[in-house]
Design an enzyme around this catalytic site. Structure first.
Site, PDB file in Angstrom:
ATOM      1  N   GLU A  38      -3.994   3.920   6.373  1.00  0.00           N
ATOM      2  CA  GLU A  38      -3.976   3.464   5.086  1.00  0.00           C
ATOM      3  C   GLU A  38      -4.625   4.920   4.239  1.00  0.00           C
ATOM      4  OE1 GLU A  38      -5.928   0.669   1.602  1.00  0.00           O
ATOM      5  OE2 GLU A  38      -5.059  -0.230   3.328  1.00  0.00           O
ATOM      6  N   ARG A  97       0.865  -1.205  -0.087  1.00  0.00           N
ATOM      7  CA  ARG A  97      -0.027   0.097   0.088  1.00  0.00           C
ATOM      8  C   ARG A  97       0.837   1.364  -0.116  1.00  0.00           C
ATOM      9  NH1 ARG A  97      -2.310  -3.565  -1.202  1.00  0.00           N
ATOM     10  NH2 ARG A  97      -4.578  -4.264  -0.424  1.00  0.00           N
ATOM     11  N   SER A 133     -10.503   1.274   3.313  1.00  0.00           N
ATOM     12  CA  SER A 133      -9.967   0.572   4.417  1.00  0.00           C
ATOM     13  C   SER A 133      -9.141   1.952   5.048  1.00  0.00           C
ATOM     14  CB  SER A 133      -8.767  -0.227   3.984  1.00  0.00           C
ATOM     15  OG  SER A 133      -9.455  -1.440   3.397  1.00  0.00           O
TER      16      SER A 133
END
EC number: 1.3.1.98
Length: 302
Positions: A294, A173, A224
């Protein structure tokens, strides 16, 4: 002087001042941008960035506003929104050149219909290609690092360069663009594989159904909130801590998925940040695991 020159570059119809960014984020949260620009092409973006640098003014680039939490105080300087431009696409065999503003879901669907395989994992990712490359978006055991061969980047000084997959330094990520070489994606070259339209379509539908059944997309949210502390999963830890449904102000931990915070009604960025801090402290105390966000948090400090 700056404002006059900015208007000359983008024309008045493409420039909004003190525009609430809640209108441009999937979480429906965010104060005003001093200047919100919707450019028409790469040259305009380059001119804007160079002008801002000359005047010591901050530049922020957004796409479709997913994976983004904007401060209630807004964003200082210029916000460039690319989701309404940079939406070109060229398909040459199994190679695809696509603009940063192109919808990931639309791209996955289009390539699947052409019998190109490799992007099925992204069939439910609601962002733009630029953001997906920038943060190495992924799902279902795959991500953009697996298919991105190179990306055209504009850096904060207005210089531009193509970076290869290796130079992008993808990891879970994230990419080099968030760390050592801060910049924004203009377009990306993706390498797909020849596949079956039927198999690809079935896999995409399976992934879409899974998201629909497990994630709260019927509420404004940013996707998320936390990176998974592999081999563990943030959502599972939050559920084990009995935090699903916990609410601060208008911000609520989804009852469907622990790693989603939804705007349950008039939520502020402050509400979300307080809830994020509460989750972090609880998970650290209960499981000795430090969660990292995130979602990208941007804007003026409150």
């Amino acid at each position: 002087m700056f404002e006059t020159r900015l208007k000359e570059i983008v024309k008045d119809s493409s420039l909004l001042m003190n525009e609430p960014l809640a209108n441009h984020t999937t979480m429906k949260i965010g104060g005003p941008a001093d200047y919100l620009v919707i450019p028409k092409n790469v040259n305009e973006i380059k001119e804007i960035i160079q002008l801002a640098k000359e005047n010591n003014i901050n530049v922020t680039v957004i796409g479709r506003g997913s994976n983004l939490l904007v401060s209630d105080n807004g964003i200082e300087g210029v916000v460039i929104k690319i989701s309404d431009c940079l939406d070109h696409i060229e398909i040459d065999g199994t190679k695809v050149l696509v603009g940063a503003g192109y919808s990931v879901i639309r791209l996955a669907t289009q390539l699947s219909r052409k019998g190109l395989s490799g992007l099925e994992f992204a069939s439910g990712i609601p962002g733009s290609v630029g953001g997906a490359v920038y943060m190495n978006a992924g799902a279902h055991q795959s991500d953009f690092s697996k298919i991105t061969t190179k990306a055209h980047i504009i850096f904060q000084d207005g210089s531009m360069e193509w970076l290869t997959n290796e130079q992008l330094e993808f990891s879970y990520r994230t990419s080099v663009l968030q760390k050592k070489r801060q910049g924004f994606v203009l377009e990306a070259e993706l390498q797909l594989e020849e596949g079956s339209k039927e198999v690809s379509s079935a896999l995409m539908q399976k992934n879409k159904d899974y998201r629909r059944e497990t994630q709260p997309w019927n509420f404004p949210c940013a996707g998320s909130i936390f990176r998974n502390p592999l081999p563990q999963y943030a959502g599972n830890l939050i559920e084990l801590a009995n935090l699903k449904g916990y609410q601060i102000g208008g911000a609520k931990i989804s009852e469907m998925h622990g790693n989603f915070i939804v705007n349950a009604g008039n939520a502020t960025s402050k509400d979300v940040l307080e809830l994020i801090d509460f989750i972090k402290k609880t998970i650290l105390e209960k499981f000795n695991v430090e969660l990292e966000t995130e979602v990208e948090i941007v804007g003026k400090k409150m």
